[in-house]
Write a protein that holds these residues in place. Structure first.
Motif, PDB file in Angstrom:
ATOM      1  N   ALA A 100     -23.118  49.376  82.762  1.00  0.00           N
ATOM      2  CA  ALA A 100     -22.231  49.137  81.623  1.00  0.00           C
ATOM      3  C   ALA A 100     -22.737  49.865  80.378  1.00  0.00           C
ATOM      4  CB  ALA A 100     -22.127  47.639  81.358  1.00  0.00           C
ATOM      5  N   LEU A 101     -24.010  49.772  80.115  1.00  0.00           N
ATOM      6  CA  LEU A 101     -24.564  50.382  78.899  1.00  0.00           C
ATOM      7  C   LEU A 101     -24.467  51.901  78.920  1.00  0.00           C
ATOM      8  CD1 LEU A 101     -27.656  48.050  78.552  1.00  0.00           C
ATOM      9  CD2 LEU A 101     -25.809  48.245  76.875  1.00  0.00           C
ATOM     10  N   PRO A 143     -29.054  56.662  90.951  1.00  0.00           N
ATOM     11  CA  PRO A 143     -29.009  56.677  89.483  1.00  0.00           C
ATOM     12  C   PRO A 143     -28.811  55.291  88.883  1.00  0.00           C
ATOM     13  CG  PRO A 143     -27.672  58.447  90.406  1.00  0.00           C
ATOM     14  CD  PRO A 143     -28.044  57.549  91.558  1.00  0.00           C
ATOM     15  N   GLY A 144     -29.078  55.177  87.595  1.00  0.00           N
ATOM     16  CA  GLY A 144     -28.850  53.928  86.885  1.00  0.00           C
ATOM     17  C   GLY A 144     -29.947  52.917  87.136  1.00  0.00           C
ATOM     18  N   ILE A 145     -29.547  51.730  87.571  1.00  0.00           N
ATOM     19  CA  ILE A 145     -30.503  50.651  87.751  1.00  0.00           C
ATOM     20  C   ILE A 145     -31.561  50.998  88.791  1.00  0.00           C
ATOM     21  CG2 ILE A 145     -29.249  49.391  89.555  1.00  0.00           C
ATOM     22  CD1 ILE A 145     -31.027  47.836  86.493  1.00  0.00           C
ATOM     23  N   GLU A 292     -34.095  47.355  76.017  1.00  0.00           N
ATOM     24  CA  GLU A 292     -35.089  48.032  76.858  1.00  0.00           C
ATOM     25  C   GLU A 292     -34.416  49.039  77.789  1.00  0.00           C
ATOM     26  OE1 GLU A 292     -37.245  44.975  78.867  1.00  0.00           O
ATOM     27  OE2 GLU A 292     -38.131  44.165  77.019  1.00  0.00           O
ATOM     28  N   LEU A 293     -33.261  48.669  78.333  1.00  0.00           N
ATOM     29  CA  LEU A 293     -32.527  49.590  79.195  1.00  0.00           C
ATOM     30  C   LEU A 293     -32.070  50.822  78.416  1.00  0.00           C
ATOM     31  CD1 LEU A 293     -30.402  46.995  81.202  1.00  0.00           C
ATOM     32  CD2 LEU A 293     -32.067  48.574  82.202  1.00  0.00           C
ATOM     33  N   VAL A 294     -31.531  50.593  77.225  1.00  0.00           N
ATOM     34  CA  VAL A 294     -31.075  51.714  76.403  1.00  0.00           C
ATOM     35  C   VAL A 294     -32.238  52.636  76.066  1.00  0.00           C
ATOM     36  CG1 VAL A 294     -30.202  52.328  74.107  1.00  0.00           C
ATOM     37  CG2 VAL A 294     -29.047  50.557  75.446  1.00  0.00           C
TER      38      VAL A 294
END
Length: 323
Positions: A100-101, A143-145, A292-294
């Motif tokens: 989502a981010l 990719p991603g998580i 933290e993810l961003v």
């Protein structure tokens, strides 16, 4: 009734969006602007048990019983659901926080309404037979998580992620790559974890073992939400009710999941018990995790724009509209 929508490229997305916008302008009734319960709400989902509350609500007619006109649209998962909302081919979408981010960074009009599940054990670490954490040289990563979890895991076992070759893969490819020795390990979810174990792989832990988890959010566009806030709340309330059913009766939910994504009820139940289903508001811990993810994805060069998590995560919206 679940409808399947597949994506094959940017041109297709743009074409579908254009057609949808044109059709909407010509055919939607005037009441759509005020968000009546009978207005169509399309929810985009992926094809794994993390969408179980939506599958269950659809299968058992819970949306219809609440007087709602909901259509569930299956995509290949990942960013596709959020992209449907951007394109206007869905009003709502379920997406993992990391996905989502990254989509929100390039589409500032998206908003997250709340959480309907969390898990620190759905994603597990799988290593090839004979490989120890310290001997990892190649990791399969989606990719991603998947990238985020892999980075966290490698650091937790004392490895510099820069010293490990990261092989970009999709989850379905990972078991075969592991069995051939092309990669030493990967972090993923079932059925790919179980398939890797059946071919000789070994489970080395869950994301919770190194302090990581994911949450699944319900997304909408601000432009649609501004005229349909009550309707969005009614839909989310049903999803939350279905989440409560899953927590109390996973066997009941397993049947709905099995019918929706073509797995056995036993397989579905096993995966459902790896996830904590509960509709809820965002907390300060959610905001911190999002930051933290961003920071991580910005450091990896994976964000196409600026994003302030607190600005797109609507804290307080869930208790005001969905309870």
């Amino acid at each position: 009734m679940i409808r399947v929508l597949r994506r094959y490229g940017v041109a297709v997305v743009a074409t579908v969006a254009a057609i949808t916008i044109a059709a909407t302008a010509c055919t939607r009734p005037a009441t759509q602007a005020v968000g009546n319960a009978g207005d169509l709400v399309r929810i985009s989902v992926g094809v794994d048990p993390s969408y179980a509350p939506i599958f269950l609500a659809d299968s058992e007619g819970m949306f219809a019983k609440a007087g709602l006109h909901v259509q569930v649209i299956q995509t290949e998962g990942g960013a596709a659901g959020a992209q449907n909302v951007v394109a206007g081919t869905s009003e709502l979408s379920g997406n993992a926080d990391s996905t989502a981010l990254t989509v929100m960074a390039g589409n500032p009009g998206l908003r997250a309404l709340g959480v309907y599940e969390d898990s620190d054990r759905y994603f597990r670490v799988v290593l090839r037979s004979g490989v120890t954490p310290k001997s990892i040289r190649k990791m399969g990563v989606f990719p991603g998580i998947g990238l985020y979890f892999t980075d966290r895991y490698l650091r937790s076992v004392g490895l510099d992620p820069a010293s490990v070759a990261l092989v970009t893969t999709s989850p379905p490819e990972q078991p075969a790559l592991l069995a051939r020795g092309d990669i030493d390990g990967f972090i993923s979810f079932d059925p790919w974890v179980s398939r890797a174990v059946a071919s000789g792989g070994q489970i080395a832990g869950t994301t919770g073992n190194f302090g990581a988890k994911y949450s699944q959010w319900l997304l909408a566009s601000q432009s649609w939400l501004s005229g349909h806030e009550k309707l969005a709340g009614q839909v989310f309330r049903v999803i939350a009710q279905a989440a409560d059913i899953i927590a109390a009766d996973p066997d009941r939910a397993a049947k709905a999941v099995a019918n929706a994504i073509h797995m056995t009820p036993a397989e579905a139940r096993g995966q459902l018990t790896q996830i904590d289903f509960k509709g809820r508001d965002f907390t300060s811990a959610d905001i911190q995790q999002a930051r933290e993810l961003v920071d991580f994805f910005r450091g990896q060069g994976k964000l196409s724009g600026q994003i302030d998590p607190q600005g797109v995560m609507l804290s307080g919206w869930y208790p005001q509209n969905a309870r």
